[in-house]
Design a protein around this motif. Structure first.
Motif, short mmCIF file in Angstrom:
data_model
loop_
_atom_site.label_atom_id
_atom_site.label_comp_id
_atom_site.label_asym_id
_atom_site.label_seq_id
_atom_site.Cartn_x
_atom_site.Cartn_y
_atom_site.Cartn_z
N SER A 153 -11.36 11.98 20.56
CA SER A 153 -12.15 13.17 20.21
C SER A 153 -12.71 13.01 18.81
CB SER A 153 -11.28 14.43 20.28
OG SER A 153 -10.39 14.48 19.19
N GLY A 154 -13.98 13.40 18.64
CA GLY A 154 -14.61 13.35 17.32
C GLY A 154 -15.99 13.97 17.39
N THR A 155 -16.54 14.32 16.26
CA THR A 155 -17.84 14.99 16.21
C THR A 155 -18.96 14.19 16.88
OG1 THR A 155 -17.27 16.22 14.25
CG2 THR A 155 -19.61 15.87 14.61
N LEU A 168 -6.06 11.69 10.56
CA LEU A 168 -7.13 12.58 10.11
C LEU A 168 -7.12 13.85 10.97
CD1 LEU A 168 -10.26 13.62 10.15
CD2 LEU A 168 -9.58 12.45 8.06
N LYS A 227 -10.81 12.44 4.52
CA LYS A 227 -12.01 11.76 5.02
C LYS A 227 -12.65 11.09 3.82
CE LYS A 227 -15.17 12.67 8.82
NZ LYS A 227 -14.38 12.03 9.88
N ARG A 232 -11.67 21.21 5.08
CA ARG A 232 -11.12 19.85 5.11
C ARG A 232 -11.66 19.02 3.94
NH1 ARG A 232 -12.02 16.49 10.48
NH2 ARG A 232 -14.15 16.34 9.68
N GLY A 257 -8.75 16.05 12.84
CA GLY A 257 -10.08 16.23 13.42
C GLY A 257 -10.33 17.66 13.85
N ILE A 258 -11.56 18.09 13.67
CA ILE A 258 -11.94 19.44 14.09
C ILE A 258 -12.15 19.47 15.60
CG2 ILE A 258 -13.76 21.20 13.82
CD1 ILE A 258 -13.83 20.03 10.81
N THR A 259 -12.61 18.36 16.16
CA THR A 259 -12.72 18.28 17.62
C THR A 259 -11.31 18.28 18.22
OG1 THR A 259 -14.60 16.84 17.15
CG2 THR A 259 -14.01 17.13 19.45
N ARG A 260 -10.40 17.56 17.59
CA ARG A 260 -8.99 17.57 18.02
C ARG A 260 -8.46 19.00 18.06
NH1 ARG A 260 -4.18 18.19 15.39
NH2 ARG A 260 -2.37 17.01 16.16
N SER A 308 -12.39 5.83 14.79
CA SER A 308 -12.41 6.98 13.88
C SER A 308 -12.43 8.26 14.70
CB SER A 308 -13.57 6.89 12.91
OG SER A 308 -14.75 6.62 13.61
N MET A 309 -11.56 8.27 15.71
CA MET A 309 -11.38 9.48 16.54
C MET A 309 -9.90 9.78 16.68
SD MET A 309 -14.09 9.12 19.69
CE MET A 309 -13.77 7.39 20.00
N ASN A 310 -9.58 11.02 17.00
CA ASN A 310 -8.22 11.37 17.38
C ASN A 310 -8.03 11.00 18.84
OD1 ASN A 310 -8.98 13.85 15.19
ND2 ASN A 310 -7.09 12.71 14.87
N GLU A 352 -4.40 7.05 15.97
CA GLU A 352 -5.79 7.42 16.26
C GLU A 352 -6.45 6.29 17.03
OE1 GLU A 352 -8.18 9.52 13.45
OE2 GLU A 352 -6.65 9.32 11.90
N TYR A 356 -12.19 3.97 5.93
CA TYR A 356 -13.16 3.25 6.76
C TYR A 356 -13.18 1.78 6.39
CZ TYR A 356 -14.66 7.38 9.21
OH TYR A 356 -14.67 8.47 10.04
N ARG A 390 -4.40 1.33 9.70
CA ARG A 390 -5.50 2.04 9.06
C ARG A 390 -5.02 2.80 7.83
NH1 ARG A 390 -8.54 7.05 8.86
NH2 ARG A 390 -6.54 8.07 9.08
C1 LIG Z 1 -13.88 12.22 11.13
C2 LIG Z 1 -12.71 11.54 11.75
C3 LIG Z 1 -12.12 11.98 12.96
C4 LIG Z 1 -12.71 13.08 13.82
O1 LIG Z 1 -12.82 14.30 13.17
P1 LIG Z 1 -13.82 15.40 13.74
O2 LIG Z 1 -13.68 16.51 12.76
O3 LIG Z 1 -13.33 15.75 15.09
O4 LIG Z 1 -15.17 14.79 13.76
C5 LIG Z 1 -10.99 11.32 13.42
N1 LIG Z 1 -10.47 10.28 12.75
C6 LIG Z 1 -11.01 9.82 11.61
C7 LIG Z 1 -10.38 8.68 10.92
C8 LIG Z 1 -12.14 10.43 11.07
O5 LIG Z 1 -12.67 9.97 9.94
#
Ligand SMILES: *Cc1c(COP(=O)(O)O)cnc(C)c1O
Length: 354
Positions: free
Chosen positions: A298-300, A254, A194, A92, A256-259, A233-235, A230, A199, A184
């Protein structure tokens, strides 16, 4: 490529693991790799953590040409250190680089150098339940130049911080605020990268939400302000009539890897899951018809963040009686079990460090 290591002369005392917070404590060392057009990415090295000296004209400070990543290293009960899907982070990051006109980096160098850094800093990976070592890879543009163009030189760096359990006060749902006045990211923009600019673009609305007592902003699409994208900053995921729905990737969301992990596990468990467009009206209608069971992010950082209340225009709706739903709970527990090595890893997501 040889990675050179310069060790710090004095090591910092390790922090109190019961009060780590997020993003304020940094380890003893950092990783650096530089880029110039002659040598490409070169001089991978680990050095004592220290400030950068740079010209006030450095391009990143003016035009924001930068990308970053966020992932975590976990300590297992047996004392081993492991990463969750780091290859996905590096892939990514290279995709983000492409969108920001930054030259890509060899992903095997990124992995090898990160493992070297983590081996050196392994005592910094905390042991207390729910804690981890947050890894922040970043690339900044470094030409000292005020003209507007892509930089010719760059620096990649990785810093590490021990972080506390995200839900120190318990796994509780948050309140979110749907905005139609702010976006956003937009179609054709850099929403799927990213990058700091996304942000920066989210701060104003986020600040308004916080002032009104809401933890996060729910972002709608930047074209029609109709489709959900979103949350903060999560999905985002919805459970409607036992079907899990998440907005499909469209360039402004974005990835997301958690997504991706939630989707993969749902499929693995034969749950009904769709990636598709979902409008805010569909969500409100589902709620009114009693069919909206859960909403979660969902997010890290949080893994899963259940939503208990949502404000849209003049309406405030409660989701799942303001309690954590069973599906959010299942993903939260299962993903953490894998991350901390408490269960076998059915998806091949774990990368062993040491
Ligand atoms: C980092 C991020 C996410 C979540 O991504 P992960 O890889 O799951 O941590 C979601 N939305 C935004 C805008 C991000 O920057």
């Amino acid at each position: 490529m040889q990675i050179t290591i310069t060790k710090a002369k004095d090591l910092k005392p390790k922090p109190d693991e019961s009060n780590l917070g997020f993003g304020t404590i940094f380890t003893d060392h950092m990783l650096l790799i530089d880029y110039n057009p002659d040598k490409g990415w070169h001089l991978p090295r680990i050095e004592p953590f220290s400030p950068f000296e740079m010209s006030p004209a450095t391009m990143v400070l003016h035009y924001g040409q930068a990308v970053f990543e966020g992932l975590k290293a976990y300590r297992t009960a047996a004392g081993k250190i492991q990463l969750f899907r780091p290859k996905a982070n590096f892939a990514r990051m290279n995709r983000s680089c492409e969108l920001l006109c930054i030259p890509g980096i060899d992903e095997s160098l990124l992995m090898a150098s990160l493992k070297d850094l983590l081996k050196l800093e392994k005592d910094w990976v905390p042991k207390a339940p729910g804690t981890s070592l947050y890894v922040r890879p970043t690339i900044i543009s470094t030409d000292p130049y005020l003209g507007v163009r892509a930089s010719k030189t760059y620096r990649y760096f990785v810093i590490l911080c021990p972080v506390g359990a995200y839900y120190a006060a318990g796994f509780n749902p948050v309140k979110i605020w749907v905005t139609k006045n702010h976006v956003r990211a937009i179609r054709g923009g850099i929403g799927e990268a990213k990058t700091p600019a996304n942000y920066a673009a989210s701060l104003y609305a986020g600040d308004k939400a916080t002032k009104n007592g809401y933890a996060q902003v729910l972002w709608l699409d930047g074209v029609e302000q109709k489709y959900v994208e979103e949350v903060g900053s999560m999905n985002i995921f919805f459970v409607i009539d036992n079907e899990i729905v998440t907005p499909m990737l469209n360039g402004s969301i974005l990835p997301g890897i958690t997504r991706d992990s939630v989707i993969a596990l749902a499929k693995h468990w034969n749950m009904k899951i769709s990636e598709r467009r979902i409008s805010i009206d569909e969500v409100m209608n589902a709620h009114d018809a009693g069919r909206l069971q859960e909403i979660f992010g969902s997010g890290t950082a949080a893994v899963i963040s259940p939503v208990g209340e949502m404000k849209y225009g003049d309406r405030i709706i409660k989701i799942g009686g303001g309690k954590v739903g069973p599906i959010a709970n299942k993903f939260f527990n299962s993903i953490q079990e894998i991350q901390y090595g408490r269960t076998e890893d059915p998806m091949g997501w774990i990368e062993q460090v040491c």
